[in-house]
Design a protein around this motif. Structure first.
Motif, short mmCIF file in Angstrom:
data_model
loop_
_atom_site.label_atom_id
_atom_site.label_comp_id
_atom_site.label_asym_id
_atom_site.label_seq_id
_atom_site.Cartn_x
_atom_site.Cartn_y
_atom_site.Cartn_z
N ILE A 29 -12.68 8.01 4.62
CA ILE A 29 -11.89 8.23 5.59
C ILE A 29 -10.61 7.55 5.70
N MET A 40 -13.01 14.29 4.43
CA MET A 40 -14.22 14.58 5.55
C MET A 40 -15.57 14.53 4.75
N THR A 98 -19.40 10.50 6.32
CA THR A 98 -19.04 9.36 7.21
C THR A 98 -17.86 9.83 8.15
N GLY A 121 -20.41 10.42 11.01
CA GLY A 121 -20.29 9.11 11.61
C GLY A 121 -18.59 8.85 12.12
N GLY A 122 -18.06 9.79 12.18
CA GLY A 122 -16.62 9.90 12.63
C GLY A 122 -16.38 10.56 13.83
#
Lengths: 422, 366
Positions: free
Chosen positions: A366, A371, A374, A378-379
Motif C-alpha cells: 500500500i 492493491m 492488504t 485490509g484497506g
C-alpha cells in the motif's frame, strides 16, 4: 503359575499425579494447557462481549455487499459493483503475482550474487559485498518507496511522448513505452481465438481460463515430452554403438514447429501500445507500483538469499572442488555439477523462510498504492465497512494459508533433494 | 493382598491433599472470576465512562487531525499545529480544560482515523471527515455538526486543456485511499460511462508528488483540500480546479457513540463558535461583552453572564468565552486559516452564515 511370577499390579492413586515422576510432567502439562485455554477463552469471550456492547457483533455479511470502489490492477474482470469478496479475491491474486515474481527474481539474483561473492576476482567480490550489505541493512519499506520515487521522478510522463518533437520516444522499434505510470509492452492477441471457459458461473470467485493458453501449453508439453523421448533414444543408441546421433536440430524442430503451427492457426499477433488520450492504450500495462514493489522485494530478499547461498557453498568441503578439478572439470562446471547440488541441501531450509518473508513483506504494497489483499480486504473494505476484526482475522488467515502452502511445497522439494543415505 | 498393604499407609495424606487441591481450585476459580469481572468492568468502563472525566484527569485533550493539510491542520515552521480543524480542537480544550494548548494532536490517515477514535486513542476527530449514514450508524460515531460544507472536485494541470470532468475518459486519477472520495469517484465515472485508472495513495503528500511528476493526470479530493494543496505548489496558477463538484461532503468533528455528555460538549462548543459569529461576538470584543450582562439575552446566555448553560454541560459558566477567545468565532477562524486572504483562498460560499445565504446555522442557545 504365571500369577505368582507376575509383579503385583499397582493400582493408580490420585497422589501419584504429583509425587510419581512418571506422571508429574504430564500433570503439569495438563494444568498448563488448561490455564492457557482458559486465558484464550477469556480473551475471546471478552472481545465478543465488548464487540456486542459496542453493537458490532462478528458478522461476515458485508462480504456480499457491493465493494463500490475500483481496483486498477486486476487479473480478473471486476468493477465497482462487484462484492467485497470479489475485491478481496482480486487483491489476493495481486499478492500472489508479486510474491511469485519476487521469489523467482530473488532466487536468480540471490544465487548469482552468492556465487559471485566468492569470486576470486577482488572487484566483483567486493561489489557484491557492498550490494548485500546495502540491501540487507536498510528496511525494505524504504527500498520500496525509493524505487517508486525513482520510477516516478526519473521516467517521462505519457504526455512527454506527444507532439511533433516529443521529449521521449518508445523503445524496441516503437513497441515498448517506458513511462512514469509503468511500462507498456505488446500483448499477445489471437484473431481466431477459441474463447474462454468460465469457472464457478456467477459466484464471487468466478474466473475465466483462456482456451488458447491451454492449447498452447498442451502442445508445448507434448513437444517437451517428444524431446525427452528423442534424447532417451539418442542415449540408447550411444550406449549401444558409442556414437551419439545429433539431436539438437530435431529437438529444436520439435519445440518450435508444433507451437508455431498452433499460433498461426489461432491467428496470433501482437497488440502494440499507442498513445491515445491521456494514456497509452493497448498492450500490457505493468504499473510502476508493481515494478517498484517487485524490484524492491526481490533485491532485498536476494541479499539474504545470497548470504544463504554463500554459506551453503562454503559448507561443501574444499576437497570436493579439488577432486572435481583433478578430474579436469572447468570451474563453472565444478560449481554447477558438484558444489551447488550438494550445497542445495544446506540452502533450501533457510530459503523457505526467505520466501515466506518476501510474501509477508509484500503487504507493504500500500506504500506504493499496489492493491494487494492488504490494500483491498485490509484497506478499503475494512475502512468502508468498519469491520476491523473480521477483516484482520481473515487477512491473517490468508497470509497463514499462503505461507503454509509455500512451506509445504518447499519441504516437498527439500525432501526430494536431500541426501538419500543408502 | 500386597496392594492392600500399600494402600493403607498414605490414605490420610491423600484425603488431605485432595482437600487442599480442591481449596486451591476454589481459590483459583474465585480469582479468575474476580479478575474477569474486574477487566470486564474496565472494558465496559472504557465504552461508557465519561470521556470528559478522563480528559480532565489526563489534563490533555487527544484530538485526531490530518497528517498535514495546510489551512485545516498542519504544523507550522515552529512545529505548532495550525488550521481550521485545529481551531475546533483548541476551542474544545479551552472550554473543558481552560487551556487551548492542552491538546495532544494525533495525526491520522484516512485509513487509521476511525480505528483511532473507536479504540479511544483519541477523544474526538476533527479531520475533515464526511458525515455519512454508514459512518454515523454502522461505524458507531456521533457527528456533532458540520464545520465545513464541501464537495469532491478535480484538479488538473492547465496545460492539459481539460475544462470538464466529463472529458477525463481514460485519465489516470490520483486518489487518497480509505475515503468517501474513492466511492464517489467510482460512482461518477460509472454513471457517466467513462473509464479511468485509479492510483490509490496513502497520504496527501504522496499524492502531490505523483501528481506533480505527471504520474497521474488528475488529483481528486474535497474541493477545499484541492485548494489547500494547490496553495502549496510552486506555481499554483498552472493547475485548475474543474467546475464539477461530484458529491456532498459535509465535514465535521465526531466522537464515539455512547457518551452523549461528551458529544454535547463538542457539539455546543462548535455551535458556540458559529453563534458567536451570528451574534457579532468576536475575539476583539468578547472581553467587554463577557464582563457584564448586556442587552441581548442570547449573547448573555452564550457568554454565561445570564442563565446556567455551562452548568448544564458540566463546565464553568464562561466555557464559551474561553472557547471563543482562543482564536475568535467561526468566521474569524475561517478567514484566518482558509479564507480569501490566505494562500488557500476559499470563499465562504455555502459556509456563510444562514443570515448571509449560507448553510452555517446553529441551534439557539436557550
Amino acid at each position: 503359575m504365571t500369577t505368582l511370577t507376575d509383579p503385583p499390579k499397582e493400582s493408580f492413586r490420585l497422589s501419584m499425579l504429583i509425587y510419581d515422576t512418571r506422571y508429574r510432567s504430564m500433570t503439569i502439562q495438563v494444568v498448563a494447557m488448561m490455564g492457557f485455554m482458559l486465558l484464550a477463552a477469556w480473551l475471546i469471550n471478552n472481545t465478543l462481549t465488548n464487540l456486542a456492547t459496542l453493537g458490532k457483533p462478528i458478522d461476515f455479511g458485508f462480504f456480499s455487499e457491493p465493494a463500490s470502489y475500483d481496483i486498477n490492477q486486476r487479473l480478473l474482470e471486476y468493477d465497482s459493483r462487484d462484492s467485497h469478496l470479489r475485491a478481496s479475491f482480486v487483491g489476493l491474486l495481486n499478492t500472489l503475482v508479486v510474491a511469485v515474481l519476487g521469489c523467482i527474481t530473488a532466487t536468480v539474483v540471490g544465487v548469482l550474487v552468492g556465487v559471485l561473492r566468492l569470486s576470486p576476482n577482488w572487484l566483483v567480490a567486493r561489489l557484491m559485498t557492498i550490494y548485500v550489505e546495502m540491501f540487507r541493512n536498510v528496511p525494505v519499506l524504504l527500498w520500496i518507496v525509493l524505487v517508486m520515487a525513482v520510477l516516478i521522478e526519473s521516467l517521462p510522463a505519457p504526455r512527454a511522448f506527444r507532439g511533433e518533437d516529443p521529449a521521449a520516444t518508445m523503445s524496441f522499434f516503437d513497441s515498448v513505452a517506458v513511462t512514469n505510470r509503468g511500462v507498456y509492452v505488446p500483448e499477445p492477441l489471437f484473431s481466431r481465438s477459441l474463447g474462454d471457459i468460465s469457472v464457478f458461473g456467477e459466484a464471487s470467485l468466478r474466473f475465466n481460463i483462456s482456451l488458447d493458453l491451454i492449447l498452447i501449453l498442451i502442445v508445448l508439453g507434448a513437444s517437451i515430452f517428444a524431446i525427452r523421448w528423442n534424447s532417451k533414444r539418442a542415449n540408447a543408441i550411444q550406449e549401444a554403438t558409442g556414437d551419439r546421433p545429433t539431436t539438437w536440430h530435431v529437438n529444436l524442430g520439435l519445440l518450435v514447429v508444433p507451437t508455431a503451427v498452433v499460433l498461426v492457426a489461432l491467428g496470433f499477433h501482437l497488440g502494440y501500445p499507442a498513445l491515445k488520450g491521456f494514456n497509452f492504450q493497448g498492450g500490457t500495462h505493468m504499473r510502476n507500483s508493481l515494478i517498484a514493489l517487485w524490484l524492491a522485494l526481490s533485491l532485498y530478499t536476494a541479499a539474504f538469499i545470497a548470504e544463504i547461498v554463500r554459506g551453503g557453498i562454503l559448507a561443501i568441503s574444499k576437497g570436493q572442488t579439488e577432486a572435481a578439478g583433478a578430474l579436469g572439470l572447468r570451474p563453472n562446471r565444478i560449481m554447477s555439477l558438484v558444489v551447488l547440488p550438494q550445497a542445495l541441501r544446506v540452502i533450501i531450509p533457510p530459503l523457505i523462510s526467505n520466501y515466506l518473508n518476501l510474501t509477508k513483506n509484500s503487504s507493504l504494497a500500500i506504500a506504493v498504492g499496489y492493491m494487494d489483499i492488504t490494500g483491498t480486504l485490509g484497506g478499503i473494505t475494512m475502512n468502508q465497512t468498519g469491520r476491523e476484526l473480521e477483516c484482520v482475522l481473515l487477512l491473517m488467515l490468508v497470509y497463514l494459508s499462503i505461507s503454509l502452502l509455500i512451506s509445504a511445497v518447499m519441504n516437498w522439494y527439500n525432501n526430494k533433494v536431500k541426501l538419500v543415505e543408502r | 493382598m500386597p496392594s492392600h498393604y500399600r494402600e493403607t499407609g498414605p490414605e490420610a495424606d491423600e484425603t488431605a491433599f485432595i482437600r487442599v487441591e480442591n481449596q486451591e481450585e476454589v481459590n483459583m476459580k474465585k480469582s479468575v472470576i474476580l479478575g474477569a469481572l474486574a477487566v470486564a468492568g474496565l472494558a465496559a468502563g472504557a465504552a461508557h465512562a465519561a470521556t470528559v472525566d478522563d480528559i480532565k484527569a489526563r489534563g490533555k485533550l487527544n484530538c485526531g487531525v490530518t497528517t498535514g493539510l495546510v489551512g485545516f491542520a498542519a504544523p507550522d515552521a515552529a512545529g505548532e499545529w495550525m488550521g481550521f480543524d485545529v481551531g475546533v480542537c483548541r476551542a474544545v480544550a479551552a472550554a473543558v480544560l481552560d487551556d487551548p494548548t492542552a491538546v495532544e494532536f494525533v495525526p491520522t490517515t484516512g485509513k487509521t482515523r476511525f480505528t483511532a477514535l473507536a479504540s479511544g486513542e483519541i477523544d474526538m476527530l476533527a479531520r475533515n471527515t464526511t458525515w455519512t449514514f454508514s459512518r454515523d450508524v454502522d461505524l458507531k460515531f456521533t457527528f456533532v455538526g458540520v464545520n465545513y460544507y464541501d464537495g469532491q472536485g478535480f484538479m488538473v494541470p492547465r496545460e492539459l486543456g481539460v475544462s470538464s470532468a466529463k472529458d477525463l475518459d481514460g485519465a489516470t486519477v490520483c486518489i487518497q485511499t480509505g475515503t468517501t472520495t474513492e466511492l464517489n469517484l467510482a460512482d461518477f465515472f460509472r454513471s457517466n460511462n467513462i473509464s479511468y485508472e485509479p492510483v490509490p495513495i496513502e497520504t496527501n503528500a504522496e499524492a502531490q508528488q505523483q501528481y506533480l511528476a505527471g504520474a497521474c493526470d488528475v488529483f481528486t479530493t474535497d474541493a477545499s483540500g484541492l485548494a489547500a494543496t494547490r496553495a502549496t505548489f510552486e506555481a499554483p496558477d498552472d493547475h485548475v480546479l474543474l467546475p464539477e463538484i461530484i458529491s456532498k461532503e459535509p465535514l465535521g468533528p465526531l466522537v464515539r457513540h455512547g457518551d452523549d455528555e461528551w458529544g454535547d460538549i463538542v457539539r455546543w462548543t462548535l455551535n458556540a463558535l458559529i453563534t458567536a459569529e451570528e451574534l457579532g461576538v468576536t475575539s476583539a470584543n468578547i472581553g467587554d461583552m463577557a464582563a457584564a450582562a448586556g442587552n441581548n439575552p442570547e449573547v448573555n446566555r452564550l457568554l454565561g453572564t445570564e442563565g446556567n448553560l455551562g452548568e448544564m454541560l458540566g463546565l464553568p459558566a464562561d466555557w464559551a468565552v474561553k472557547a471563543i477567545s482562543v482564536a475568535g468565532n467561526y468566521g474569524e477562524l475561517f478567514e484566518k486559516n482558509i479564507g480569501e486572504n490566505t494562500p488557500i483562498g476559499l470563499a465562504r460560499g455555502l459556509n456563510a452564515q444562514w443570515t448571509d445565504g449560507g448553510l452555517i446555522y446553529s441551534p439557539p442557545f436557550r
